[in-house]
Enzyme design. Structure first.
Site, PDB file in Angstrom:
ATOM      1  CB  SER A  11      -1.138  -0.002   1.154  1.00  0.00           C
ATOM      2  OG  SER A  11      -0.065  -0.066   2.362  1.00  0.00           O
ATOM      3  CG  ASP A 190      -1.870   5.223   8.572  1.00  0.00           C
ATOM      4  OD1 ASP A 190      -0.544   5.406   9.075  1.00  0.00           O
ATOM      5  OD2 ASP A 190      -2.398   4.359   8.467  1.00  0.00           O
ATOM      6  CG  HIS A 193      -0.565   3.674   5.143  1.00  0.00           C
ATOM      7  ND1 HIS A 193      -1.326   3.011   6.029  1.00  0.00           N
ATOM      8  CD2 HIS A 193      -0.051   2.982   4.269  1.00  0.00           C
ATOM      9  CE1 HIS A 193      -1.584   1.882   5.381  1.00  0.00           C
ATOM     10  NE2 HIS A 193      -1.232   1.368   4.538  1.00  0.00           N
TER      11      HIS A 193
END
Length: 241
Positions: A11, A190, A193
């Protein structure tokens, strides 16, 4: 006409083309000189990446590109390092297997493209407290995060070792980011990320590593003439070569 740079990862790579993302910055950095191609898969670990590598990068006979890219970044480990007894256990890959998978992924690229620079990137550090503040993080019964910074560090070390054994460059984000005192807030949105600051950090490290390995945007040729090299009295002459 234009060579490629592939970004292969989870991600953190998939989101790299978001606003001010490190991949978007890289595409801008190499504008008109190389195409930066995104191959990011949110939630993936090295086990899954190895399984799909042939599909993501097919050989020329199966529709793949026969031209060797300039570079490939391999940025996995954040999901492999999920704890085996927590909510994201299905993403966990044991440490030794993680290293073996990285070895296999690098070998895959070196067989496919012997002259391509393969750059490994370690998982970033983890802010455990911040992980628990976000609703999409499912906590276990003890209310503990699904990742720890200690585990991420072990996987980062394994990534560095794999790079050394494969003789390819590596960016140790886990170590480098923590050298900045306020890394938790400056680099992580967070607890995992990247913030815009974190994206800038990764971008600068990737560009630096590429330069150290002979890939410099300043010295790459442009694919078509620049406007200042086009004769206004005979514009089409510039496209005859």
């Amino acid at each position: 006409m234009r060579p490629k740079i592939y970004l292969f990862g989870d991600s953190i790579t998939e989101a790299s083309f978001d606003e001010a993302g490190w991949g978007a910055s890289l595409a801008n950095h190499f504008a008109r000189k190389a195409d930066v191609v995104l191959r990011g898969y949110s939630g993936y670990n090295t086990r899954w990446a190895l399984k799909v590598a042939e599909r993501v990068f097919p050989p020329p006979a199966d529709g793949g590109d026969d031209e060797q890219p300039l570079a490939v970044t391999v940025f996995f480990g954040a999901n492999d390092a999920c704890l085996a007894d927590r909510s994201s256990a299905f993403q966990h890959v044991p440490l030794q297997e993680y290293k073996q998978n990285l070895d296999a992924i690098v070998s895959f690229f070196k067989r496919r493209w012997p002259n391509t620079t393969v750059i490994l990137i370690t998982p970033p550090p983890i802010d455990e407290a911040a992980r628990l503040l976000h609703p999409y993080v499912v906590e276990d019964l003890l209310g503990e995060p699904e990742r720890t910074n200690e585990a991420a560090g072990a996987y980062a070390k394994a990534c560095v070792t794999a790079a050394e054994e494969c003789e390819c460059p590596v960016i140790d984000l886990w170590t480098k980011m923590q050298q900045f005192p306020d890394w938790k807030h400056a680099y992580l949105s967070d607890g995992l990320h990247l913030t815009q600051g974190g994206n800038k950090f990764v971008f600068e490290e990737v560009v630096k590593t590429m330069k150290e390995n002979g890939l410099n945007a300043e010295t790459l040729p442009v694919d078509l003439p620049l406007i200042e090299n086009i004769d206004p009295t005979d514009p089409l002459k510039a496209f005859q070569d």
